[in-house]
Design a protein around this motif. Structure first.
Motif, mmCIF file in Angstrom:
data_model
loop_
_atom_site.group_PDB
_atom_site.id
_atom_site.type_symbol
_atom_site.label_atom_id
_atom_site.label_comp_id
_atom_site.label_asym_id
_atom_site.label_seq_id
_atom_site.Cartn_x
_atom_site.Cartn_y
_atom_site.Cartn_z
ATOM 1 N N ILE A 245 2.226 1.062 12.983
ATOM 2 C CA ILE A 245 2.232 2.520 12.814
ATOM 3 C C ILE A 245 0.821 3.086 12.656
ATOM 4 N N GLY A 246 -0.207 2.218 12.692
ATOM 5 C CA GLY A 246 -1.579 2.696 12.720
ATOM 6 C C GLY A 246 -2.270 2.876 11.387
ATOM 7 N N VAL A 247 -1.864 2.135 10.355
ATOM 8 C CA VAL A 247 -2.534 2.211 9.053
ATOM 9 C C VAL A 247 -3.830 1.407 9.112
ATOM 10 N N ASN A 248 -4.941 2.037 8.770
ATOM 11 C CA ASN A 248 -6.232 1.366 8.787
ATOM 12 C C ASN A 248 -6.399 0.456 7.568
ATOM 13 N N ASN A 249 -7.146 -0.634 7.736
ATOM 14 C CA ASN A 249 -7.426 -1.576 6.647
ATOM 15 C C ASN A 249 -6.141 -2.008 5.936
ATOM 16 N N SER A 250 -5.124 -2.335 6.720
ATOM 17 C CA SER A 250 -3.798 -2.621 6.157
ATOM 18 C C SER A 250 -3.807 -3.831 5.230
ATOM 19 N N THR A 251 -4.598 -4.861 5.565
ATOM 20 C CA THR A 251 -4.620 -6.067 4.737
ATOM 21 C C THR A 251 -5.233 -5.773 3.375
ATOM 22 N N GLY A 252 -6.314 -4.993 3.365
ATOM 23 C CA GLY A 252 -6.927 -4.600 2.101
ATOM 24 C C GLY A 252 -5.997 -3.752 1.264
ATOM 25 N N LYS A 253 -5.247 -2.876 1.910
ATOM 26 C CA LYS A 253 -4.287 -2.033 1.181
ATOM 27 C C LYS A 253 -3.166 -2.885 0.596
ATOM 28 N N MET A 254 -2.716 -3.890 1.346
ATOM 29 C CA MET A 254 -1.655 -4.764 0.838
ATOM 30 C C MET A 254 -2.133 -5.575 -0.366
ATOM 31 N N ALA A 255 -3.430 -5.822 -0.452
ATOM 32 C CA ALA A 255 -3.976 -6.574 -1.588
ATOM 33 C C ALA A 255 -3.766 -5.825 -2.902
ATOM 34 N N LEU A 256 -3.559 -4.510 -2.818
ATOM 35 C CA LEU A 256 -3.297 -3.733 -4.030
ATOM 36 C C LEU A 256 -1.992 -4.177 -4.694
ATOM 37 N N GLY A 257 -1.094 -4.768 -3.908
ATOM 38 C CA GLY A 257 0.133 -5.290 -4.487
ATOM 39 C C GLY A 257 -0.144 -6.396 -5.486
ATOM 40 N N GLN A 258 -1.144 -7.239 -5.187
ATOM 41 C CA GLN A 258 -1.512 -8.312 -6.116
ATOM 42 C C GLN A 258 -2.282 -7.760 -7.311
ATOM 43 N N VAL A 259 -3.058 -6.682 -7.097
ATOM 44 C CA VAL A 259 -3.738 -6.034 -8.223
ATOM 45 C C VAL A 259 -2.701 -5.499 -9.204
ATOM 46 N N SER A 260 -1.671 -4.863 -8.674
ATOM 47 C CA SER A 260 -0.616 -4.336 -9.547
ATOM 48 C C SER A 260 0.135 -5.464 -10.235
ATOM 49 N N ASP A 301 0.054 8.998 8.144
ATOM 50 C CA ASP A 301 -0.688 10.254 7.933
ATOM 51 C C ASP A 301 -0.311 10.886 6.603
ATOM 52 N N SER A 302 0.508 11.931 6.646
ATOM 53 C CA SER A 302 0.867 12.651 5.417
ATOM 54 C C SER A 302 1.758 11.823 4.497
ATOM 55 N N GLY A 303 2.414 10.818 5.046
ATOM 56 C CA GLY A 303 3.297 9.979 4.237
ATOM 57 C C GLY A 303 2.669 8.679 3.787
ATOM 58 N N LEU A 304 1.333 8.563 3.915
ATOM 59 C CA LEU A 304 0.654 7.329 3.527
ATOM 60 C C LEU A 304 0.835 7.030 2.039
ATOM 61 N N TRP A 305 0.894 8.097 1.228
ATOM 62 C CA TRP A 305 1.049 7.898 -0.220
ATOM 63 C C TRP A 305 2.343 7.164 -0.543
ATOM 64 N N MET A 306 3.387 7.398 0.266
ATOM 65 C CA MET A 306 4.661 6.706 0.032
ATOM 66 C C MET A 306 4.522 5.218 0.319
ATOM 67 N N LEU A 307 3.790 4.884 1.369
ATOM 68 C CA LEU A 307 3.561 3.475 1.691
ATOM 69 C C LEU A 307 2.757 2.796 0.589
ATOM 70 N N MET A 308 1.756 3.524 0.056
ATOM 71 C CA MET A 308 0.917 2.944 -0.988
ATOM 72 C C MET A 308 1.720 2.701 -2.273
ATOM 73 N N ILE A 309 2.605 3.629 -2.621
ATOM 74 C CA ILE A 309 3.456 3.431 -3.795
ATOM 75 C C ILE A 309 4.353 2.215 -3.587
ATOM 76 N N GLY A 310 4.888 2.082 -2.364
ATOM 77 C CA GLY A 310 5.737 0.931 -2.062
ATOM 78 C C GLY A 310 4.997 -0.387 -2.233
ATOM 79 N N ILE A 311 3.725 -0.416 -1.836
ATOM 80 C CA ILE A 311 2.921 -1.630 -1.991
ATOM 81 C C ILE A 311 2.628 -1.906 -3.461
ATOM 82 N N VAL A 312 2.230 -0.872 -4.196
ATOM 83 C CA VAL A 312 1.866 -1.036 -5.609
ATOM 84 C C VAL A 312 3.074 -1.448 -6.453
ATOM 85 N N LEU A 313 4.278 -1.096 -6.016
ATOM 86 C CA LEU A 313 5.489 -1.487 -6.747
ATOM 87 C C LEU A 313 5.707 -3.005 -6.731
ATOM 88 N N HIS A 314 4.911 -3.720 -5.941
ATOM 89 C CA HIS A 314 5.067 -5.180 -5.880
ATOM 90 C C HIS A 314 4.945 -5.818 -7.259
#
Length: 408
Positions: A245-260, A301-314
Motif C-alpha cells: 500500500i506504499g508505506v515508507n520505511n515499513s520495517t522501521g515502523k514495524m520495529a515500534l511494535g517491539q519498542v511497545s 496517507d490520512s489513515g497512517l495513524w491507524m496503522l501505527m496504532i495497530g503496530i504499537v498494540l503489539h
C-alpha cells in the motif's frame, strides 16, 4: 552477576535477536518481490518457525541437556546458520530457497532456549536479573528493523533493485560473529547425565498434560492455541501489506511494535496486580481485534495513524497474553512440572496454533488476490479480527477469574 558477565550475556542476546529480526520481519516482502513467491509459498515459509518450535525440544532435550555445553552448541548452530544464510541469499527461486530456510529454522529455534539456559546458569536470582539481559534481545530486533529502513532496502526504489536480499548477508555476518563469540561465553555444562534415562513425554512437555484436567486451565490452553491463528496473520502479512500500500520505511515502523513490547512489559505487573488475570488476558485479545480492524480501515496517507496504532498494540497483544499466560501456567504446574508445562505451552502455541495460522493466512491472502497482483487487504484483515472476537467471547463466557500472584 558482575558487569563483565552482564555485558557478555547482553551482547549475546542482542546478536541473537538482531539475526532473527534482520530477515523475519521482511521475509514475506522478500519472497514476493525477489523470488516471485505465491501466498501459499509465503505461508509455507513462515510455517518453518512452527516446524522448528516442534522439533526444538528434541535438540535441546536430547543433545544440549545431555551431551554438550550449551554455549558450544550455540556456536556451532550459528556458524552453520551463517552458511545457510549465504545459500538463501544466492537462491533465485522459492524451490531453491525453501530447503535452506527449513534447515535454518530447525537449527535456529532451539537457540532461543540455549541463550536463556546460558543466561540462567550465571544468575543467582533470575526473576530480577533476567529481564535486564533479555531486553537487549528486543533492542537487537528493533535495531535490525531500523537499520533496514535507514539503508532503504525496504523502500520502493530498494525493492525495485532487489536490495532486500541484502538482509540475508547482514544476518549471516552477525550469525558468523555470534558463532565465534559463543565459544567465549561462560561454560554451561549439560544438566542431565548422558546415561540417565529420559522420557520422550518429558522432553515434549507431555508430562504436564494433567493440567488440562483443570477446566479453567483447559479453557485458557485452548484459547491460547486459537488466538495464535490471528497472531500468525500479523507476522506473515504485515510487511507485504505495508509495502504493497506504499508505506515508507515499513520495517522501521514495524520495529515500534517491539519498542511497545518493552514498555508494556513494564506495565504488565501493575495491570496484573490491579485487574487480575482474566481482565489482563481479555485486554490482550481485545487489542488483537482492534489492531486488525485498524489495519483494515487504515491507509498510507490520512489513515497512517491507524496503522501505527495497530503496530504499537503489539506490546499489549503479546505481553498481556503470552507473558501473563506463562505466569498462569507456572502457577498451575507445581515444582515437578514447571519446565514440562512451559514446554507444552510453547509447543501448542508456537508449534500447533501458529502452524494452523500461517496456513490459513496463506489461503486467505491468495483468495483475496486480484489478477493485477494487488490484495483486498480490508477483507483479509477483517478475518483475523473476527477470529479474535470469537476467541474473546469464548474466553469471557467460560473462563472464571482466578487470583494469581505473579512471580517477578
Amino acid at each position: 552477576m558482575n558487569f563483565p558477565t552482564k555485558f557478555r550475556l547482553s551482547l549475546m542476546m542482542f546478536m541473537e535477536f538482531f539475526i532473527w529480526g534482520a530477515w523475519f520481519v521482511t521475509l514475506g516482502t522478500f519472497l514476493g518481490n525477489n523470488l516471485q513467491a505465491k501466498d501459499q509459498d509465503i505461508s509455507l515459509a513462515f510455517s518453518t518457525q512452527s516446524f522448528g518450535a516442534i522439533i526444538a525440544p528434541f535438540i535441546v532435550g536430547l543433545i544440549a541437556d545431555r551431551y554438550f555445553h550449551a554455549q558450544r552448541i550455540l556456536g556451532v548452530i550459528h556458524l552453520i546458520g551463517a552458511g545457510l544464510m549465504y545459500l538463501m541469499y544466492s537462491a533465485t527461486d522459492f524451490s531453491g530457497f525453501f530447503p535452506f530456510l527449513l534447515g535454518y529454522m530447525i537449527l535456529f529455534m532451539p537457540t532461543l532456549a540455549l541463550v536463556n539456559s546460558i543466561s540462567f546458569n550465571q544468575m543467582k536470582d533470575p526473576a530480577k536479573e533476567f529481564s535486564i539481559i533479555r531486553v537487549w534481545g528486543t533492542i537487537g530486533w528493533v535495531s535490525a528493523g531500523l537499520l533496514i529502513s535507514f539503508l532503504a532496502w525496504d523502500s520502493q526504489a530498494g525493492l525495485a533493485e532487489g536490495l532486500l536480499k541484502n538482509t540475508w548477508i547482514m544476518a549471516g555476518f552477525v550469525s558468523l560473529c555470534l558463532g565465534i563469540y559463543s565459544f567465549t561465553l561462560p561454560a554451561t555444562p549439560p544438566r542431565a547425565k548422558s546415561n540417565e534415562k529420559l522420557k520422550l513425554s518429558e522432553i515434549l512437555g507431555f508430562d504436564a498434560l494433567g493440567l488440562l484436567k483443570d477446566r479453567n486451565y483447559a479453557i485458557f490452553f485452548l484459547s491460547s492455541v486459537l488466538i495464535c491463528i490471528p497472531l500468525a496473520f500479523y507476522y506473515q502479512n504485515t510487511s507485504p501489506f505495508l509495502t504493497e500500500i506504499g508505506v515508507n520505511n515499513s520495517t522501521g515502523k514495524m520495529a515500534l511494535g517491539q519498542v511497545s513490547e518493552v514498555l508494556f512489559m513494564l506495565a504488565l505487573p501493575i495491570f496484573f496486580y490491579r485487574f487480575g488475570l482474566k481482565k489482563t488476558l481479555i485486554a490482550a485479545m481485545l487489542a488483537w481485534a482492534v489492531r486488525y480492524v485498524f489495519f483494515a480501515l487504515g491507509d498510507a496517507d490520512s489513515g497512517l495513524w491507524m496503522l501505527m496504532i495497530g503496530i504499537v498494540l503489539h506490546g499489549i497483544c503479546y505481553d498481556f497474553f503470552f507473558v501473563a499466560g506463562q505466569i498462569y501456567t507456572d502457577s498451575h504446574a507445581g515444582e515437578k512440572f514447571k519446565s514440562s508445562a512451559q514446554g507444552l505451552f510453547t509447543l501448542a502455541t508456537y508449534g500447533v496454533g501458529m502452524l494452523i495460522g500461517f496456513w490459513a493466512a496463506g489461503q486467505i491472502s491468495n483468495f483475496y488476490l486480484y489478477e493485477n497482483g494487488i490484495h483486498a487487504w480490508r477483507s483479509i484483515w477483517l478475518i483475523p479480527a473476527g477470529i479474535s472476537v470469537m476467541v474473546l467471547l469464548f474466553f469471557i463466557s467460560f473462563f472464571k477469574e482466578e487470583k494469581i500472584k505473579p512471580q517477578y
